[in-house]
Design an enzyme around this catalytic site. Sequence first.
Site, PDB file in Angstrom:
ATOM      1  N   ASP A   1      40.576  29.789  31.059  1.00 51.45           N
ATOM      2  CA  ASP A   1      41.824  30.367  31.535  1.00 51.45           C
ATOM      3  C   ASP A   1      41.607  30.921  32.944  1.00 51.45           C
ATOM      4  O   ASP A   1      40.620  31.615  33.188  1.00 51.45           O
ATOM      5  CB  ASP A   1      42.261  31.473  30.573  1.00 51.45           C
TER       6      ASP A   1
ATOM      7  N   TYR B   1      43.409  32.513  36.781  1.00 53.87           N
ATOM      8  CA  TYR B   1      44.102  33.708  37.259  1.00 53.87           C
ATOM      9  C   TYR B   1      44.768  33.275  38.559  1.00 53.87           C
ATOM     10  O   TYR B   1      44.647  33.949  39.577  1.00 53.87           O
ATOM     11  CB  TYR B   1      43.017  34.759  37.495  1.00 53.87           C
TER      12      TYR B   1
ATOM     13  N   HIS C   1      50.877  37.444  40.097  1.00 59.28           N
ATOM     14  CA  HIS C   1      50.385  38.121  38.889  1.00 59.28           C
ATOM     15  C   HIS C   1      49.178  38.992  39.207  1.00 59.28           C
ATOM     16  O   HIS C   1      49.111  40.158  38.803  1.00 59.28           O
ATOM     17  CB  HIS C   1      50.028  37.077  37.828  1.00 59.28           C
TER      18      HIS C   1
ATOM     19  N   ARG D   1      44.950  49.644  41.057  1.00 55.37           N
ATOM     20  CA  ARG D   1      44.457  49.982  42.399  1.00 55.37           C
ATOM     21  C   ARG D   1      45.615  49.844  43.382  1.00 55.37           C
ATOM     22  O   ARG D   1      45.698  48.866  44.131  1.00 55.37           O
ATOM     23  CB  ARG D   1      43.345  49.006  42.827  1.00 55.37           C
TER      24      ARG D   1
ATOM     25  N   GLU E   1      51.659  36.156  27.699  1.00 58.67           N
ATOM     26  CA  GLU E   1      51.436  35.716  29.079  1.00 58.67           C
ATOM     27  C   GLU E   1      52.009  34.316  29.207  1.00 58.67           C
ATOM     28  O   GLU E   1      51.622  33.404  28.467  1.00 58.67           O
ATOM     29  CB  GLU E   1      49.941  35.744  29.438  1.00 58.67           C
TER      30      GLU E   1
ATOM     31  N   GLU F   1      52.118  30.944  30.648  1.00 61.56           N
ATOM     32  CA  GLU F   1      51.139  30.117  31.357  1.00 61.56           C
ATOM     33  C   GLU F   1      51.442  28.638  31.161  1.00 61.56           C
ATOM     34  O   GLU F   1      52.196  28.255  30.275  1.00 61.56           O
ATOM     35  CB  GLU F   1      49.722  30.394  30.820  1.00 61.56           C
TER      36      GLU F   1
ATOM     37  N   ASP G   1      49.335  33.053  26.224  1.00 61.78           N
ATOM     38  CA  ASP G   1      48.023  33.689  26.085  1.00 61.78           C
ATOM     39  C   ASP G   1      48.241  35.133  25.613  1.00 61.78           C
ATOM     40  O   ASP G   1      48.162  36.078  26.383  1.00 61.78           O
ATOM     41  CB  ASP G   1      47.314  33.648  27.440  1.00 61.78           C
TER      42      ASP G   1
ATOM     43  N   ARG H   1      46.748  44.656  25.251  1.00 61.99           N
ATOM     44  CA  ARG H   1      46.352  45.317  26.501  1.00 61.99           C
ATOM     45  C   ARG H   1      45.454  46.523  26.287  1.00 61.99           C
ATOM     46  O   ARG H   1      44.594  46.822  27.126  1.00 61.99           O
ATOM     47  CB  ARG H   1      47.597  45.749  27.278  1.00 61.99           C
TER      48      ARG H   1
ATOM     49  N   GLN I   1      41.980  45.184  25.387  1.00 62.55           N
ATOM     50  CA  GLN I   1      41.441  44.587  26.615  1.00 62.55           C
ATOM     51  C   GLN I   1      40.977  45.655  27.611  1.00 62.55           C
ATOM     52  O   GLN I   1      39.887  45.537  28.204  1.00 62.55           O
ATOM     53  CB  GLN I   1      42.550  43.727  27.236  1.00 62.55           C
TER      54      GLN I   1
ATOM     55  N   TYR J   1      36.853  45.439  28.529  1.00 63.22           N
ATOM     56  CA  TYR J   1      36.642  44.348  29.491  1.00 63.22           C
ATOM     57  C   TYR J   1      35.573  44.611  30.540  1.00 63.22           C
ATOM     58  O   TYR J   1      35.168  43.680  31.257  1.00 63.22           O
ATOM     59  CB  TYR J   1      37.962  43.943  30.141  1.00 63.22           C
TER      60      TYR J   1
ATOM     61  N   LYS K   1      42.069  39.036  23.679  1.00 64.80           N
ATOM     62  CA  LYS K   1      42.710  37.728  23.865  1.00 64.80           C
ATOM     63  C   LYS K   1      42.456  36.759  22.706  1.00 64.80           C
ATOM     64  O   LYS K   1      43.272  35.893  22.438  1.00 64.80           O
ATOM     65  CB  LYS K   1      42.144  37.056  25.127  1.00 64.80           C
TER      66      LYS K   1
ATOM     67  N   THR L   1      46.121  32.068  20.753  1.00 64.24           N
ATOM     68  CA  THR L   1      46.717  31.481  21.951  1.00 64.24           C
ATOM     69  C   THR L   1      47.619  30.354  21.461  1.00 64.24           C
ATOM     70  O   THR L   1      47.158  29.486  20.710  1.00 64.24           O
ATOM     71  CB  THR L   1      45.632  30.904  22.888  1.00 64.24           C
TER      72      THR L   1
ATOM     73  N   THR M   1      48.634  33.792  33.809  1.00 70.63           N
ATOM     74  CA  THR M   1      50.044  34.176  33.851  1.00 70.63           C
ATOM     75  C   THR M   1      50.693  33.709  35.143  1.00 70.63           C
ATOM     76  O   THR M   1      50.163  33.966  36.225  1.00 70.63           O
ATOM     77  CB  THR M   1      50.173  35.702  33.772  1.00 70.63           C
TER      78      THR M   1
ATOM     79  N   GLU N   1      53.397  43.514  33.420  1.00 72.51           N
ATOM     80  CA  GLU N   1      53.991  43.587  34.757  1.00 72.51           C
ATOM     81  C   GLU N   1      55.432  44.101  34.700  1.00 72.51           C
ATOM     82  O   GLU N   1      55.835  44.937  35.494  1.00 72.51           O
ATOM     83  CB  GLU N   1      53.974  42.197  35.407  1.00 72.51           C
TER      84      GLU N   1
END
Lengths: 448, 448
Positions: free
Chosen positions: B144, B146, B151, B160, B216, B218, B250, B254, B257, B261, B270, B274, B377, B391
């Site tokens: 998978d 990114y 996204h 951040r 997600e 995808e 996917d 959260r 994760q 992670y 995850k 799926t 995503t 999001e």
Amino acid sequence: MVETTLDETHEIQLKSWVESANQPEGDFPIQNLPMGVFEQPGDRGAPSIGVAIGDLILDLSGCGAAGLLDIVAPAISQACTARSLQGLMALGPAPLSELRLHLSRTLRAHQPNSNENSQGALPHLIERSKVRMLLPCQIGDYSDFYASIHHAANVGKLFRPDNPLLPNYKYVPIGYHGRASSIVPSGTPVRRPYGQIKVDHAETPSFGPTASLDYELEVGFFNGAMNPLGSPVPIDEAESHIFGLCLVNDWSARDIQAWEYQPLGPFLGKSFATSISPWIVTLDALAPFRVASASRPESDPPPLPYLSSPRDRAKGAFDVRLEVLLSSHRMRESGIEPVSLGRANLRDLYWTPAQLLAHHTSNGCNLRPGDLLASGTVSGAPETSKGSLLELTERGRKPITLPGGEVRSFLADRDEVIMRAHCERPGFARIGFGECRGVVLPAENGVG
Amino acid sequence: MVETTLDETHEIQLKSWVESANQPEGDFPIQNLPMGVFEQPGDRGAPSIGVAIGDLILDLSGCGAAGLLDIVAPAISQACTARSLQGLMALGPAPLSELRLHLSRTLRAHQPNSNENSQGALPHLIERSKVRMLLPCQIGDYSDFYASIHHAANVGKLFRPDNPLLPNYKYVPIGYHGRASSIVPSGTPVRRPYGQIKVDHAETPSFGPTASLDYELEVGFFNGAMNPLGSPVPIDEAESHIFGLCLVNDWSARDIQAWEYQPLGPFLGKSFATSISPWIVTLDALAPFRVASASRPESDPPPLPYLSSPRDRAKGAFDVRLEVLLSSHRMRESGIEPVSLGRANLRDLYWTPAQLLAHHTSNGCNLRPGDLLASGTVSGAPETSKGSLLELTERGRKPITLPGGEVRSFLADRDEVIMRAHCERPGFARIGFGECRGVVLPAENGVG
């Protein structure tokens, strides 16, 4: 945790009529009986399941065709004639123990409990040196953990000297999905990979061969019986899903890994190759070597209930001695023996295999027969117990000198990495894992 | 990039004698011919490969047995009678185009180019509503990516605010290995997973059902012909290794994760499930919808040479319109239609599928027929183009209100997530992807 009872197959005085199985320092005495898949040179036959005994292999496919497995349940003897261990793995632990007992009786030197198949087995013994070992099964998914707290701390220290362990480490058995397609059996050469690398002083990355190729000394656990999607495996049942153990070299390109791994973890820094030893040592063979995990102090937080059981706490770990050795091209040319770079023990993992498996399925994730779980690099507390060059040379800052005078920060082309493992305990036969070997080939056919 | 020529199979005026294929808003006109694997209820037959045409499926296994595929090369007609698309995938693009042309001629309303098999095909048409769609093949490895910069920026901003994109993003097509065993076909319910969760004010984590279950949106790319281990696929050949596209949900927990992670990436957050849509839309069907990627400004650093080619820059992206919808239990009970939560376009990815595949193999990693690569995503720049609830609700801080008044930060039990996609362009037939659906089941059988 499954009951790991000792039975007649573990008795140290058992000898085999296969003489080479009776050498005290051998890997494959009659108390071991590891399983693998082999192929004979030429087109003599399709891949077969075999059991290692001394310098020989007992061909189970041949035994089955000759009726020598008729004494075990038909589902077992049928699974023995397949080209892969998947079918045997799927059956779970009891049939495997039944098969083990039968094979032990077939191969043991005459005693009251020996059976009449011994003579019949003779034509189905093949020299190990004359076959090619294959992957033991089709590996559907490969998951790699980070279960050695010494490794996690060593690596963390290189990047965060004041705070080497992340806050989740003592709660979560950290793991990630690895690449299954590039798992290869011991002996397969490994090509130095290309990748994106950003050197410290550069503004932008460039594409080229890795300059920091590394090994990782690991142990793998093959999943046996599956759990359906949505059905977690409780900690006390987890071991009944483990078929057996092998050695794993999780080759790593540290420069590729360092540049790519934020925020989703290792990817191309690992997926170019993973080597495994071809003989799977069953949980039955390892029963005498079960111990408590040696690396979780009383003062640490206890595992959450889904990772906790009295039996796992008492005997969830495996006392397996691991070693990684290096042999450079020049050393081989000069007749210098491989040099040991590190010795570690599997009991030093922070998490037991049962905990890893229970955690993996705790969200309902299904593990299938032949799925591979690996420990992550096994390191111990002493300086001599580091399972990777990253740790040993502190990211290349403290190169090591090989016998003969060569210097290594990371692996050089034509270096051969050799991993070995065995169990020993007074009153029991030595149980060996064989070897996991791989030679580094120079980079080639970059597409950049 | 492979030449994506338009041929007679793309002509908008083509009609099928299967009437339901000629509706202007349908997903499966004769210009599409997506492939999948289905099973009929009861034990009437083993899984078969089928091609969707309007409301029907043409059973290729039946066609093959009746000699209706004799006109194509034997390797192709043989692969059509398998229980999985793996064999067809392995053949590469030219045989697939040959098959497509033959099927187009078989199914088109009489015209000079129609062939004589049309009448013979009639008994091999089955109503789509009466079969069960399965996974199209055994998925060896699932990777998978990114690849949506929108996204990555949306998610980065939540953690951040000043520096949402990491320094590697515009150089490395970031990806990770996903779990292949828990990929399920559209329609399979998804059980809310348990896991370790550390809420912000707690000192220690606890084990319980996820409170932040997410989707997600995808797109997946199935690998066709394999590349051997150690042999990277150059960017200009990458598309000849892509068999076709499908939708991917996917599913993500959260909270699990977020806690697990660091430092190795997503794992149990995850791997519980799926979902994929069952019809694979081939690259041939998508040829009229090839465009330049829309999200890489001229001022950004150019891709490194191994990810760069004039053809990929000009037409490497796919103009596919994606949509994700939600239908709660109460909405269904009240007869309220599913509500659209986001619309995005696959052309907005920062990296093209060919770049993702070339990157994936750039270290020598082998991709096998049936391996699945997913985009990550897909989000766009507008507020209405977010492909996940993470999001859309800004990590739950800004809940959304559904028609009927319910409020969602993340998914509730019995919510159904529905993904759809299609291509449209003046002068060409609409090409649809069908749907990827899944209902959330309440948590159950936690082992804690």
